[in-house]
Scaffold this active site. Structure first.
Site, short mmCIF file in Angstrom:
data_model
loop_
_atom_site.label_atom_id
_atom_site.label_comp_id
_atom_site.label_asym_id
_atom_site.label_seq_id
_atom_site.Cartn_x
_atom_site.Cartn_y
_atom_site.Cartn_z
N ARG A 164 3.04 4.65 -26.50
CA ARG A 164 1.93 5.13 -27.35
C ARG A 164 0.68 4.25 -27.18
NH1 ARG A 164 5.54 8.33 -27.56
NH2 ARG A 164 6.20 9.60 -29.32
N SER A 238 4.30 11.76 -35.98
CA SER A 238 4.75 10.45 -36.45
C SER A 238 3.54 9.64 -36.90
CB SER A 238 5.43 9.67 -35.32
OG SER A 238 6.56 10.35 -34.87
N GLU A 334 0.58 4.81 -35.94
CA GLU A 334 0.30 5.45 -34.65
C GLU A 334 -1.00 6.25 -34.72
OE1 GLU A 334 3.35 8.08 -32.59
OE2 GLU A 334 1.65 9.45 -32.69
P1 FAD Z 1 -7.24 14.07 -31.30
O1 FAD Z 1 -6.51 13.91 -32.56
O2 FAD Z 1 -8.35 15.04 -31.26
O3 FAD Z 1 -7.78 12.64 -30.83
C1 FAD Z 1 -6.93 11.52 -30.84
C2 FAD Z 1 -7.72 10.28 -30.38
O4 FAD Z 1 -8.10 10.41 -29.02
C3 FAD Z 1 -9.03 10.10 -31.15
O5 FAD Z 1 -9.26 8.71 -31.28
C4 FAD Z 1 -10.06 10.74 -30.25
O6 FAD Z 1 -11.36 10.20 -30.45
C5 FAD Z 1 -9.52 10.41 -28.87
N1 FAD Z 1 -9.80 11.44 -27.87
C6 FAD Z 1 -9.44 12.74 -27.90
N2 FAD Z 1 -9.83 13.37 -26.78
C7 FAD Z 1 -10.46 12.45 -26.02
C8 FAD Z 1 -11.11 12.48 -24.74
N3 FAD Z 1 -11.18 13.60 -24.01
N4 FAD Z 1 -11.66 11.33 -24.27
C9 FAD Z 1 -11.61 10.19 -25.00
N5 FAD Z 1 -11.03 10.10 -26.21
C10 FAD Z 1 -10.46 11.21 -26.71
N6 FAD Z 1 2.48 12.68 -30.08
C11 FAD Z 1 3.39 12.24 -29.18
O7 FAD Z 1 3.12 11.33 -28.38
N7 FAD Z 1 4.66 12.78 -29.14
C12 FAD Z 1 5.05 13.76 -29.97
O8 FAD Z 1 6.19 14.22 -29.90
C13 FAD Z 1 4.10 14.24 -30.92
N8 FAD Z 1 4.45 15.21 -31.81
C14 FAD Z 1 3.54 15.66 -32.72
C15 FAD Z 1 3.94 16.67 -33.61
C16 FAD Z 1 3.04 17.16 -34.54
C17 FAD Z 1 3.48 18.24 -35.50
C18 FAD Z 1 1.71 16.62 -34.60
C19 FAD Z 1 0.73 17.18 -35.59
C20 FAD Z 1 1.33 15.62 -33.73
C21 FAD Z 1 2.24 15.12 -32.78
N9 FAD Z 1 1.88 14.09 -31.88
C22 FAD Z 1 2.80 13.66 -30.94
C23 FAD Z 1 0.55 13.47 -31.94
C24 FAD Z 1 -0.55 14.25 -31.17
O9 FAD Z 1 -0.16 15.58 -30.94
C25 FAD Z 1 -0.88 13.60 -29.83
O10 FAD Z 1 -1.32 12.28 -30.02
C26 FAD Z 1 -1.97 14.39 -29.07
O11 FAD Z 1 -2.11 13.88 -27.77
C27 FAD Z 1 -3.31 14.34 -29.77
O12 FAD Z 1 -4.18 15.25 -29.10
P2 FAD Z 1 -5.50 15.77 -29.80
O13 FAD Z 1 -6.27 16.52 -28.77
O14 FAD Z 1 -5.19 16.49 -31.04
O15 FAD Z 1 -6.22 14.37 -30.12
N1 EPU Z 2 15.85 8.87 -38.24
C1 EPU Z 2 16.31 8.67 -39.52
N2 EPU Z 2 15.60 9.22 -40.55
C2 EPU Z 2 14.49 9.95 -40.35
C3 EPU Z 2 13.99 10.14 -39.05
C4 EPU Z 2 14.70 9.59 -37.99
O1 EPU Z 2 17.33 8.01 -39.73
O2 EPU Z 2 13.92 10.43 -41.34
C5 EPU Z 2 16.62 8.35 -37.11
C6 EPU Z 2 17.37 9.52 -36.45
O3 EPU Z 2 18.62 9.71 -37.03
C7 EPU Z 2 17.50 9.09 -35.02
C8 EPU Z 2 16.30 8.18 -34.81
O4 EPU Z 2 15.79 7.85 -36.10
O5 EPU Z 2 18.68 8.35 -34.85
C9 EPU Z 2 15.22 8.82 -33.95
O6 EPU Z 2 14.76 10.01 -34.58
P1 EPU Z 2 14.04 11.19 -33.77
O7 EPU Z 2 14.84 11.56 -32.58
O8 EPU Z 2 13.67 12.25 -34.73
O9 EPU Z 2 12.75 10.54 -33.17
P2 EPU Z 2 11.71 9.50 -33.75
O10 EPU Z 2 11.98 8.17 -33.13
O11 EPU Z 2 11.65 9.57 -35.22
C10 EPU Z 2 10.08 9.84 -31.76
C11 EPU Z 2 8.61 10.02 -31.56
C12 EPU Z 2 8.22 11.47 -31.72
C13 EPU Z 2 8.98 12.30 -30.71
C14 EPU Z 2 10.49 12.11 -30.95
C15 EPU Z 2 11.34 12.82 -29.91
C16 EPU Z 2 7.55 7.94 -32.14
C17 EPU Z 2 6.71 7.21 -33.13
N3 EPU Z 2 7.87 9.19 -32.47
O12 EPU Z 2 10.36 10.10 -33.13
O13 EPU Z 2 6.83 11.58 -31.44
O14 EPU Z 2 8.66 13.66 -30.81
O15 EPU Z 2 10.80 10.69 -30.88
O16 EPU Z 2 11.30 12.12 -28.71
O17 EPU Z 2 7.87 7.40 -31.10
C18 EPU Z 2 4.67 11.45 -32.43
O18 EPU Z 2 4.46 10.48 -31.69
O19 EPU Z 2 3.80 11.92 -33.19
C19 EPU Z 2 5.99 12.10 -32.40
C20 EPU Z 2 6.31 13.10 -33.20
#
Ligand code: FAD
Ligand code: EPU
Length: 338
Positions: A164, A238, A334
């Site tokens: 991240r 997250s 994050e």
């Molecule tokens: P924004 O929120 O619009 O911007 C994020 C940051 O990047 C800001 O600081 C912005 O200024 C900057 N930025 C955006 N675009 C540019 C650009 N073109 N050039 C320079 N700076 C820029 N993230 C994960 O890593 N893994 C996950 O599994 C994951 N699951 C998610 C699930 C949900 C339901 C939600 C709501 C979010 C999740 N995220 C996850 C977080 C998010 O989706 C990612 O970080 C995504 O890449 C953000 O994209 P965005 O376009 O919405 O960025």
């Molecule tokens: N867990 C708990 N309680 C909870 C949530 C998780 O005990 O409420 C435990 C689960 O049981 C599991 C472990 O934590 O053993 C990991 O949980 P999970 O697989 O749901 O993933 P996570 O570590 O909570 C990360 C990323 C997610 C990504 C998933 C799947 C980060 C900060 N988050 O979550 O990314 O989608 O793994 O790979 O690394 C994001 O970055 O926004 C995001 C959603």
């Protein structure tokens, strides 16, 4: 230029926080971006790029210019024996781009299906899920230097990707606008089904022959069952990162809590599941007025409607303090705080 003034950002951030921005406009090309940067009306105010607004928390009104990155276009640049090199405009929707690859059997990004946001933000925090990170298929990117207005090319090593993390989130924060990202995708899929519940989900789906599409479908199903849909419930995924802890911290944690979730890292340290720590501290599902901690995923903070960003930020501070005092582990946010 279509310029909006003093308008709400509610529909531009997935938390659904209702604060205002002084200015808001869209950029559809690199020339648009240059024109905006050179416009004297914005000379004295800060500027922020937004893609999908899915990784930001607005805690107050923004007295600057928000530029929505809407640079589109996906093209196959070239191919060699083993790879396809695909360039995507920074304003392309991430999931739609992943689906574009899945439809063509270009392998590698299928585990990253259904992550909200735009392509241009994907290198910012090196998005990751289900055992794959964006960096695993990153080739290079192009970004506009906001000082010189030159487009510069960043190779893999220049971006300093981590968990991240990237140079754009740290040392070069605010200095570059990412305009396109080129990915290196595999002709021969190397399926990653070992992480989390993917194998189990594929079995439940009755999948006999593994395919890029099947892995993508499994990831989509798992994500839908765990993570709230921002269209229904405001959130930014997250809110905290999973912390890296030392061997000593791991031993102490497991001595007190044998059920704690920790994974070994290549550098000898361990990754602790922040979701587990927050749940164990009693925060999971906790609701305070119209915001709280998601009931199915303790890492996700949610806005039930009408919450203020400051309230959600304060909740995150309470969680940080509580986890630190209970487990001696410092969590880190994050989400980008504005
Ligand atoms: P924004 O929120 O619009 O911007 C994020 C940051 O990047 C800001 O600081 C912005 O200024 C900057 N930025 C955006 N675009 C540019 C650009 N073109 N050039 C320079 N700076 C820029 N993230 C994960 O890593 N893994 C996950 O599994 C994951 N699951 C998610 C699930 C949900 C339901 C939600 C709501 C979010 C999740 N995220 C996850 C977080 C998010 O989706 C990612 O970080 C995504 O890449 C953000 O994209 P965005 O376009 O919405 O960025
Ligand atoms: N867990 C708990 N309680 C909870 C949530 C998780 O005990 O409420 C435990 C689960 O049981 C599991 C472990 O934590 O053993 C990991 O949980 P999970 O697989 O749901 O993933 P996570 O570590 O909570 C990360 C990323 C997610 C990504 C998933 C799947 C980060 C900060 N988050 O979550 O990314 O989608 O793994 O790979 O690394 C994001 O970055 O926004 C995001 C959603």
């Amino acid at each position: 230029m279509n310029l909006l003034e003093n308008i709400s950002v509610k529909s531009y951030n997935t938390f659904g926080i209702d604060v205002s921005t002084r200015f808001l406009t869209e950029a559809h090309s690199v020339d648009d971006l240059k024109e905006i940067i050179e416009d004297r009306r914005f000379a004295a105010v800060p500027m922020m790029i937004l893609g999908g607004g899915s990784n930001v928390l607005f805690t107050e009104n923004y007295f600057g210019l928000i530029v929505l990155n809407r640079l589109h276009g996906i093209s196959l640049e070239r191919e060699d024996e083993n790879h396809y090199y695909v360039k995507a405009g920074a304003g392309e929707n991430w999931h739609a781009f992943v689906m574009w690859c899945v439809e063509r059997n270009y392998a590698g990004l299928e585990n990253l299906s259904l992550i909200p946001g735009c392509v241009g933000a994907s290198p910012m925090q090196n998005i990751g899920a289900y055992g794959v990170e964006m960096k695993d298929h990153f080739h290079h990117l192009e970004a506009l230097n906001t000082e010189t207005l030159e487009t510069e090319r960043f190779e893999f090593g220049d971006c300093r990707f981590g968990y991240r993390e990237s140079v754009f989130k740290r040392e070069l924060k605010g200095q570059y606008i990412i305009t396109s990202v080129t990915f290196r995708l595999d002709k021969q899929p190397k399926f990653r089904t070992d992480y989390g519940a993917i194998a189990q989900e594929l079995e439940a789906m009755g999948v006999k022959d593994l395919s890029i599409r099947a892995v993508s479908d499994a990831v989509i199903r798992i994500r839908r069952s765990k993570l709230p849909d921002p269209q229904v419930l405001g959130n930014a995924g997250s809110f905290f990162k999973n912390p890296e802890i030392t061997e000593e911290q791991k031993i102490q944690l497991l001595a007190m809590h044998p059920d704690a979730v920790v994974y070994p890292l290549e550098n000898g340290n361990y990754k602790a599941a922040a979701g587990w720590l927050i749940e164990k501290a009693g925060w999971k599902g906790k609701r305070i007025a119209n915001y709280g901690v998601h009931e199915k995923q303790a890492l996700v903070l949610v806005n039930y409607g009408g919450a203020q960003g400051k309230e959600i930020f304060d909740l995150s501070s309470q969680i940080l303090d509580d986890v630190k005092s209970r487990f001696g582990i410092q969590l880190e946010r994050e989400v980008n705080i504005v």
